[in-house]
Write an enzyme that holds these catalytic residues in place. Structure first.
Site, mmCIF file in Angstrom:
data_model
loop_
_atom_site.group_PDB
_atom_site.id
_atom_site.type_symbol
_atom_site.label_atom_id
_atom_site.label_comp_id
_atom_site.label_asym_id
_atom_site.label_seq_id
_atom_site.Cartn_x
_atom_site.Cartn_y
_atom_site.Cartn_z
ATOM 1 N N ASP A 36 -10.280 6.776 4.570
ATOM 2 C CA ASP A 36 -10.442 5.877 5.598
ATOM 3 C C ASP A 36 -9.143 5.352 6.210
ATOM 4 O O ASP A 36 -8.193 5.478 5.701
ATOM 5 C CB ASP A 36 -11.125 4.639 5.094
ATOM 6 C CG ASP A 36 -10.180 3.784 4.304
ATOM 7 O OD1 ASP A 36 -9.619 4.182 3.245
ATOM 8 O OD2 ASP A 36 -10.207 2.398 4.381
ATOM 9 N N PHE A 67 -0.632 10.148 7.513
ATOM 10 C CA PHE A 67 -1.863 9.686 7.246
ATOM 11 C C PHE A 67 -3.210 10.335 7.766
ATOM 12 O O PHE A 67 -3.236 10.442 9.061
ATOM 13 C CB PHE A 67 -1.960 8.220 7.848
ATOM 14 C CG PHE A 67 -2.760 7.254 7.084
ATOM 15 C CD1 PHE A 67 -2.595 6.645 5.867
ATOM 16 C CD2 PHE A 67 -3.995 7.058 7.733
ATOM 17 C CE1 PHE A 67 -3.390 5.874 5.352
ATOM 18 C CE2 PHE A 67 -5.025 6.378 7.234
ATOM 19 C CZ PHE A 67 -4.591 5.780 5.714
ATOM 20 N N VAL A 68 -4.023 10.709 6.859
ATOM 21 C CA VAL A 68 -5.126 11.490 7.142
ATOM 22 C C VAL A 68 -6.665 10.729 6.891
ATOM 23 O O VAL A 68 -6.388 9.568 6.223
ATOM 24 C CB VAL A 68 -5.132 12.601 6.415
ATOM 25 C CG1 VAL A 68 -4.113 13.551 6.790
ATOM 26 C CG2 VAL A 68 -5.340 12.358 4.890
ATOM 27 N N ASP A 85 -0.628 9.412 -3.285
ATOM 28 C CA ASP A 85 0.320 9.282 -2.294
ATOM 29 C C ASP A 85 1.709 8.766 -3.074
ATOM 30 O O ASP A 85 2.548 9.638 -3.608
ATOM 31 C CB ASP A 85 -0.062 8.309 -1.224
ATOM 32 C CG ASP A 85 0.797 8.207 -0.176
ATOM 33 O OD1 ASP A 85 2.177 8.700 0.015
ATOM 34 O OD2 ASP A 85 0.705 6.910 0.621
ATOM 35 N N LYS A 112 -13.623 4.060 -3.142
ATOM 36 C CA LYS A 112 -14.507 4.955 -2.487
ATOM 37 C C LYS A 112 -14.202 6.144 -1.998
ATOM 38 O O LYS A 112 -14.701 6.846 -1.586
ATOM 39 C CB LYS A 112 -14.932 3.947 -1.344
ATOM 40 C CG LYS A 112 -15.533 2.675 -1.771
ATOM 41 C CD LYS A 112 -15.969 2.043 -0.502
ATOM 42 C CE LYS A 112 -14.914 0.906 -0.184
ATOM 43 N NZ LYS A 112 -15.088 -0.156 1.067
ATOM 44 N N GLY A 113 -12.839 6.352 -1.625
ATOM 45 C CA GLY A 113 -12.243 7.384 -1.131
ATOM 46 C C GLY A 113 -12.662 8.793 -1.768
ATOM 47 O O GLY A 113 -12.732 9.836 -1.101
ATOM 48 N N ARG A 121 -14.575 7.559 7.000
ATOM 49 C CA ARG A 121 -14.875 8.102 5.926
ATOM 50 C C ARG A 121 -16.141 9.322 5.981
ATOM 51 O O ARG A 121 -15.901 10.132 5.345
ATOM 52 C CB ARG A 121 -15.602 7.131 4.925
ATOM 53 C CG ARG A 121 -14.328 6.255 4.364
ATOM 54 C CD ARG A 121 -15.107 5.395 3.264
ATOM 55 N NE ARG A 121 -14.283 4.211 2.882
ATOM 56 C CZ ARG A 121 -13.288 4.003 2.177
ATOM 57 N NH1 ARG A 121 -12.542 4.995 1.755
ATOM 58 N NH2 ARG A 121 -12.727 2.616 2.071
ATOM 59 N N GLU A 126 -9.518 11.820 -7.821
ATOM 60 C CA GLU A 126 -8.895 11.166 -6.632
ATOM 61 C C GLU A 126 -9.204 11.790 -5.260
ATOM 62 O O GLU A 126 -9.056 13.327 -5.365
ATOM 63 C CB GLU A 126 -7.440 10.839 -6.973
ATOM 64 C CG GLU A 126 -7.222 9.490 -7.538
ATOM 65 C CD GLU A 126 -7.143 8.388 -6.565
ATOM 66 O OE1 GLU A 126 -8.123 8.496 -5.651
ATOM 67 O OE2 GLU A 126 -6.935 7.292 -6.723
ATOM 68 N N LYS A 143 0.060 14.228 -1.647
ATOM 69 C CA LYS A 143 1.282 13.751 -0.650
ATOM 70 C C LYS A 143 2.636 13.496 -1.616
ATOM 71 O O LYS A 143 2.550 12.298 -1.813
ATOM 72 C CB LYS A 143 0.475 12.861 0.049
ATOM 73 C CG LYS A 143 1.257 12.365 1.329
ATOM 74 C CD LYS A 143 0.426 11.785 2.515
ATOM 75 C CE LYS A 143 0.271 10.404 2.378
ATOM 76 N NZ LYS A 143 -0.518 9.545 3.356
HETATM 77 P P1 IMP Z 1 -1.270 5.674 -3.764
HETATM 78 O O1 IMP Z 1 -1.467 4.260 -5.120
HETATM 79 O O2 IMP Z 1 -0.122 5.418 -2.951
HETATM 80 O O3 IMP Z 1 -0.944 6.926 -4.427
HETATM 81 O O4 IMP Z 1 -2.524 5.731 -3.138
HETATM 82 C C1 IMP Z 1 -3.690 6.259 -3.623
HETATM 83 C C2 IMP Z 1 -4.857 5.817 -2.654
HETATM 84 O O5 IMP Z 1 -4.209 5.287 -1.192
HETATM 85 C C3 IMP Z 1 -5.839 7.100 -2.316
HETATM 86 O O6 IMP Z 1 -6.591 7.014 -3.406
HETATM 87 C C4 IMP Z 1 -6.254 6.665 -1.010
HETATM 88 O O7 IMP Z 1 -7.344 5.825 -0.995
HETATM 89 C C5 IMP Z 1 -5.309 5.897 -0.136
HETATM 90 N N1 IMP Z 1 -4.369 6.832 0.706
HETATM 91 C C6 IMP Z 1 -3.245 7.291 0.306
HETATM 92 N N2 IMP Z 1 -2.968 8.230 1.353
HETATM 93 C C7 IMP Z 1 -3.949 8.206 2.298
HETATM 94 C C8 IMP Z 1 -4.110 8.845 3.547
HETATM 95 O O8 IMP Z 1 -3.170 9.492 4.212
HETATM 96 N N3 IMP Z 1 -5.105 8.358 4.260
HETATM 97 C C9 IMP Z 1 -6.210 7.665 3.538
HETATM 98 N N4 IMP Z 1 -6.038 7.169 2.522
HETATM 99 C C10 IMP Z 1 -4.852 7.225 1.949
HETATM 100 MG MG MG Z 2 -8.436 6.167 -3.029
#
Ligand code: IMP
Ligand code: MG
Length: 177
Positions: free
Chosen positions: A157, A150-151, A101, A41-42, A163, A97, A129
């Site tokens: 969210d 963490f944002v 992260d 949903k992000g 959100r 996306e 990130k």
């Molecule tokens: P990854 O698989 O660790 O790269 O995470 C990807 C997903 O984690 C992103 O699409 C976000 O939904 C969530 N995410 C990663 N970092 C943050 C943050 O700082 N705040 C909120 N959601 C995050």
């Molecule tokens: Mg996401």
């Protein structure tokens, strides 16, 4: 909002980041009729601002993948919750996306997409990130790098909240404890 320690990226700054990305996509995809996939949903707020700045023919779809649960760290396990409803075969796909992260979610989605025989796949992310990157992923279009923070807001969210904030902010420590 009282849970916010500080604003990291303002509405105005977000808008210019989105415009910059849109300009590049307008040029690169002018005659490719891309299939632009919003990862729920992000990404939904970023996605809806982005597509309205695109002036090219395009189609869009929604996918949902999750690796987070309710914590601030990736669980490392990705679940595909909602798949696209059309064939991606021979299509130029852009995956949108909110933030990359660890890269785990994205690399899972990219593997999946390649299997399905797209003509091309590129990634669009508002934020990058890199501090905790586990899986190398090539993000062709992104707005800006951020530190290991963490944002929340602009679609992102913490435990499903915040959100709807129009800016990107950092939560107060007290929210987590
Ligand atoms: P990854 O698989 O660790 O790269 O995470 C990807 C997903 O984690 C992103 O699409 C976000 O939904 C969530 N995410 C990663 N970092 C943050 C943050 O700082 N705040 C909120 N959601 C995050
Ligand atoms: Mg996401």
């Amino acid at each position: 909002m009282s849970d916010i320690e500080r604003v990291l990226i303002s509405e105005e700054e977000i808008s210019s980041l989105v415009s910059g990305i849109a300009q590049r996509i307008n040029t690169d995809y002018a005659d490719k009729n891309p299939l632009i996939i919003c990862i729920l949903k992000g990404s939904v707020i970023f996605f809806s601002d982005l597509v309205r700045k695109l002036t090219i023919p395009l189609e869009f779809e929604f996918m949902s993948a999750s690796s987070y649960g309710n914590s601030t760290q990736s669980s490392g396990i990705v679940k595909l919750i909602r798949d696209v409803k059309v064939s991606v075969k021979d299509r130029h796909v852009l995956i949108v996306e909110d933030i990359v992260d660890s890269g785990i979610t994205l690399s899972y989605l990219l593997d999946y997409m390649q299997c399905e025989g797209c003509a091309s796949v590129e990634v669009v992310s508002l934020l990058n990130k890199t501090a905790r990157r586990v899986k190398e992923v090539d993000i062709k279009y992104y707005g800006t790098d951020i530190d290991d923070l963490f944002v929340v807001g602009y679609g992102m969210d913490y435990a499903e909240r915040y959100r709807n904030l129009p800016y990107i902010g950092i939560l107060k420590e007290s929210v987590y404890s």
